[in-house]
Design an enzyme around this catalytic site. Structure first.
Site, PDB file in Angstrom:
ATOM      1  N   CYS A   7      41.614  71.983  44.568  1.00  9.08           N
ATOM      2  CA  CYS A   7      42.154  71.180  43.479  1.00  9.08           C
ATOM      3  C   CYS A   7      43.672  71.229  43.587  1.00  9.08           C
ATOM      4  CB  CYS A   7      41.713  71.688  42.108  1.00  9.08           C
ATOM      5  SG  CYS A   7      42.490  70.785  40.734  1.00  9.08           S
ATOM      6  N   MET A  10      44.151  62.877  41.582  1.00  4.12           N
ATOM      7  CA  MET A  10      43.941  64.255  42.003  1.00  4.12           C
ATOM      8  C   MET A  10      45.089  64.671  42.920  1.00  4.12           C
ATOM      9  SD  MET A  10      41.188  62.113  41.948  1.00  4.12           S
ATOM     10  CE  MET A  10      40.449  61.875  43.546  1.00  4.12           C
TER      11      MET A  10
END
Length: 393
Positions: free
Chosen positions: A104, A316
């Site tokens: 992430c 993201m």
């Protein structure tokens, strides 16, 4: 019938970039959860509140979006020239599994601050004032991230005037360098098929021009108009259309197979976090989800990306690395949408606003190599203490 009490585990709830997650120190976890396996997955799912057939995660720390159903485990690194090992778990909302297949990028911004505040970094490496450089080993994908964390009076500085579209309030800037983001790893080379652009055939859906790249996170870039999109979609334009979501998931599954990430189409259901599907288009004016007006001249291109089956509300962090890399390489769909030619940075429009990212790419003996991708995020602690969770091991 006797019912065992909940266990209490030290934890920190943090925002990193446009994501939120529950952070743990490895040694604070129950013994059975300090190693990979089913007990660890069960614990993290219960912390977040999954699987939840209602799709709300009411009985946990999650907030029922891909950006908030996240967990992080950190420990001191035993690797040379690294300070901390960072393991990321993307928790499925409605299904019983944790996806460990990728990083992430947004929560990467919170790793350095958490590591410093929790004593995981050698104090001699942390200045009282200035910028602490934290060397992170991203264990999911085997990559190095360098985090530049601002320090004030011996504490991590969290407040500031750095603004990030997709985050309501300003904060202190955390600069991240993703080193060698496209080196060979799972899925093979930077371009697993060996091509900058492929014809991706998806039975029952169509054939699409696609740039499939493994940088930051495996990503499949498509052209917006080929999908029937205009490129300036917001979440409500996509996420309420079940047929469109199913079509994009089918494309993602066939792209994953083409990239060598799965062995059969059926495997895609157990690998929701990667690869990502994104679509690109030339700049156009639109109004972001915040009401901010984005002009044609404000961006080099537009990008929209799917995360865990839904259109992401911003972008993201790992996909931003993929965008930066592909934009720097002439001939990819991302580069062409940005106007083509050589470039070291690109500003793209996403549903919440804009973001500038940079990448250093060079061609050596006919092969492209990216030494690092750079972006800025922010992070702060939202709550710290102990998470209470029913868990019997």
């Amino acid at each position: 019938m006797a019912h065992p009490p909940q266990i209490r585990i030290p934890a920190t709830y943090m925002r990193g970039g446009t994501s939120k997650g529950v952070f743990f120190v490895l040694d604070d976890l129950p013994d059975v959860a300090r190693v990979p396996g089913a007990p660890r997955d069960r614990l993290l799912m219960r912390v977040i509140g999954s699987p939840d057939p209602y799709g709300k995660q009411t009985d946990g720390m999650g907030a029922a979006t891909s950006s908030t159903s996240k967990t992080v485990i950190l420990s001191r690194s035993t690797r040379p020239d690294h300070d901390v090992d960072y393991l990321f778990g993307q928790v499925s909302i409605d299904k019983a599994f944790v996806d460990w297949s990728g990083n992430c990028g947004n929560l990467s911004a919170a790793v350095g601050p958490f590591a410093i505040s929790n004593g995981l970094i050698d104090p001699a490496r942390v200045p009282r004032d200035g910028v602490a450089v934290v060397r992170i080993w991203q264990a999911n994908i085997g990559k190095t991230i360098i985090s530049h964390v601002p320090m004030t009076a011996g504490e991590v500085q969290e407040t500031g005037d750095f603004e990030l579209d997709g985050v309501t309030f300003p904060a202190a800037e955390v600069r991240l360098e993703f080193m060698d983001p496209a080196e060979e790893g799972e899925g093979g080379a930077m371009f697993p098929t060996g091509n900058l652009v492929d014809a991706l055939e998806v039975p029952g859906v169509g054939t699409f021009r696609a740039t499939m790249i493994n940088s930051g996170i495996p990503t499949i870039f498509l052209e917006a108009d080929a999908l029937g999109f205009h490129g300036a979609e917001l979440q409500d334009d996509v996420n309420g259309d079940a047929a469109t979501l199913a079509r994009l998931e089918t494309i993602r599954a066939h792209g994953a197979l083409r990239m060598g990430l799965i062995k059969s189409i059926a495997d895609a259901a157990q690998r929701q976090h990667t690869p990502k599907v994104a679509w690109v288009s030339r700049p156009k004016a639109y109004v972001a989800s915040s009401g901010k007006r984005i002009g044609v001249g404000d961006v080099d291109l537009l990008v929209r990306a799917m995360s865990m089956g839904k259109l992401h509300h911003a972008m993201m962090g790992t996909a931003s690395v993929a965008i930066a890399t592909a934009a720097a390489i002439p001939g990819t769909l991302v580069n062409l949408a940005a106007g083509g030619g050589a470039r070291e940075s690109v500003c793209f429009g996403h549903p919440s606003g804009t973001l500038r990212v940079g990448s250093q790419a060079l061609e050596v003996d006919g092969q492209w190599k990216v030494t690092k991708a750079i972006m800025s995020r922010s992070a702060r602690v939202l709550m710290q203490g102990r998470v209470h969770v029913p868990f019997a091991g």
